[in-house]
Design a protein around this motif. Sequence first.
Motif, PDB file in Angstrom:
ATOM      1  N   UNK A 116      61.356 -19.310  -2.082  1.00  0.00           N
ATOM      2  CA  UNK A 116      60.349 -18.633  -2.881  1.00  0.00           C
ATOM      3  C   UNK A 116      60.131 -17.206  -2.411  1.00  0.00           C
ATOM      4  N   UNK A 117      59.165 -16.534  -3.030  1.00  0.00           N
ATOM      5  CA  UNK A 117      58.972 -15.098  -2.785  1.00  0.00           C
ATOM      6  C   UNK A 117      57.647 -14.777  -2.104  1.00  0.00           C
ATOM      7  N   UNK A 118      57.102 -15.736  -1.358  1.00  0.00           N
ATOM      8  CA  UNK A 118      55.810 -15.523  -0.708  1.00  0.00           C
ATOM      9  C   UNK A 118      55.896 -14.681   0.555  1.00  0.00           C
ATOM     10  N   UNK A 119      54.817 -13.994   0.857  1.00  0.00           N
ATOM     11  CA  UNK A 119      54.764 -13.099   2.029  1.00  0.00           C
ATOM     12  C   UNK A 119      54.798 -13.894   3.335  1.00  0.00           C
ATOM     13  N   UNK A 120      54.099 -15.011   3.418  1.00  0.00           N
ATOM     14  CA  UNK A 120      54.055 -15.750   4.680  1.00  0.00           C
ATOM     15  C   UNK A 120      55.446 -16.226   5.094  1.00  0.00           C
ATOM     16  N   UNK A 121      56.182 -16.798   4.152  1.00  0.00           N
ATOM     17  CA  UNK A 121      57.543 -17.247   4.462  1.00  0.00           C
ATOM     18  C   UNK A 121      58.426 -16.072   4.845  1.00  0.00           C
ATOM     19  N   UNK A 122      58.219 -14.947   4.191  1.00  0.00           N
ATOM     20  CA  UNK A 122      59.008 -13.761   4.512  1.00  0.00           C
ATOM     21  C   UNK A 122      58.749 -13.309   5.944  1.00  0.00           C
ATOM     22  N   UNK A 123      57.494 -13.262   6.338  1.00  0.00           N
ATOM     23  CA  UNK A 123      57.160 -12.835   7.698  1.00  0.00           C
ATOM     24  C   UNK A 123      57.728 -13.797   8.737  1.00  0.00           C
ATOM     25  N   UNK A 124      57.726 -15.092   8.430  1.00  0.00           N
ATOM     26  CA  UNK A 124      58.303 -16.065   9.366  1.00  0.00           C
ATOM     27  C   UNK A 124      59.815 -15.853   9.507  1.00  0.00           C
ATOM     28  N   UNK A 125      60.487 -15.579   8.409  1.00  0.00           N
ATOM     29  CA  UNK A 125      61.927 -15.328   8.465  1.00  0.00           C
ATOM     30  C   UNK A 125      62.217 -14.056   9.249  1.00  0.00           C
ATOM     31  N   UNK A 126      61.405 -13.026   9.025  1.00  0.00           N
ATOM     32  CA  UNK A 126      61.586 -11.779   9.758  1.00  0.00           C
ATOM     33  C   UNK A 126      61.422 -11.997  11.257  1.00  0.00           C
ATOM     34  N   UNK A 181      64.051 -14.889  -0.617  1.00  0.00           N
ATOM     35  CA  UNK A 181      64.588 -13.714   0.072  1.00  0.00           C
ATOM     36  C   UNK A 181      65.589 -14.145   1.133  1.00  0.00           C
ATOM     37  N   UNK A 182      66.675 -13.403   1.240  1.00  0.00           N
ATOM     38  CA  UNK A 182      67.640 -13.579   2.324  1.00  0.00           C
ATOM     39  C   UNK A 182      67.604 -12.320   3.175  1.00  0.00           C
ATOM     40  N   UNK A 183      67.451 -12.482   4.490  1.00  0.00           N
ATOM     41  CA  UNK A 183      67.445 -11.370   5.422  1.00  0.00           C
ATOM     42  C   UNK A 183      68.717 -11.469   6.256  1.00  0.00           C
ATOM     43  N   UNK A 184      69.574 -10.456   6.158  1.00  0.00           N
ATOM     44  CA  UNK A 184      70.860 -10.471   6.857  1.00  0.00           C
ATOM     45  C   UNK A 184      70.897  -9.326   7.863  1.00  0.00           C
ATOM     46  N   UNK A 185      71.238  -9.657   9.108  1.00  0.00           N
ATOM     47  CA  UNK A 185      71.275  -8.625  10.129  1.00  0.00           C
ATOM     48  C   UNK A 185      72.314  -7.571   9.757  1.00  0.00           C
ATOM     49  N   UNK A 186      71.930  -6.312   9.826  1.00  0.00           N
ATOM     50  CA  UNK A 186      72.816  -5.217   9.425  1.00  0.00           C
ATOM     51  C   UNK A 186      73.952  -5.042  10.420  1.00  0.00           C
TER      52      UNK A 186
END
Length: 275
Positions: A116-126, A181-186
């Motif tokens: 999903x696109x929620x902020x809390x999940x995004x911050x945890x992934x970050x 969201x997918x966060x991929x290390x650059x």
Amino acid sequence: MLLFPADVMRPRRVDEHFAEEARAAREAGHPVALIDHDAASRGDAEAAVARVPAGDGAVYRGWMLGAGHYAALVRALAGRGVSMRTSAEQYRRAHELPGWYAAIADQTPESVWTSGDGRDDFDRAAAVLGSGPVVLRDYTKSMKHYWHEAAYVPDVADTAAAWTVASRLRELRGDEFTGGFVLRRFEELGPAEVRTWWVAGQCRLITAHPDTPHDPPGEIGLAVLGAAITALDLPFVTADLAPHADGRWRVVEIGDGQVSDRPRGVAAEALITAL
């Protein structure tokens, strides 16, 4: 049987983008049938396959479809006695990053994702990635043409700045935003990617990438990647590779081959023969 999208203005003809592949398929002795892509992409699978005759096995070559719409297409075709070489489950695994990432985790940038696109999940992934630059996308697509606006995060530890980029990505993807969201290390990778085409776990074709069609592929060692692709057990996929500064080839993307674009300059006959 090869299934191609019909031309929007001339529905009895193949979409011009795929016309050469359809010609090559016919010349190789394969029947060709037309799919109404607009109907498929809005979820009207029965209308999408109305021109497909009864048959046996089939492969789609056309525009991208969401995994749910592809699944509906598979069901509608089954009702006409047509069995797709790539099942709905296989399409999702090839098409969405969480489906293929584990098999090649050591050959692609470290990645984490949300549901999903929620902020809390995004911050945890970050937080899992900690710090440093990352590239954002959803399960199927990035917005790399909006690099600094909706893709690249200079330091994922700056969660406010990272969320600004993520929000813009979400806005630009709109209704096509898929999964989360997918966060991929650059990683510093060469600009010219290579597209490899795999059928039943075997690399059948190596081409330039559609974004850099005039950069021919060089020598690539595929033994390690080949083992991973075989383990995925998918009938038709592409793997896009780019060279790392240290000389390794890194996997940028895996995709379902049915919706992977053929680069300009690659003969349609080459792809049909590979299939």
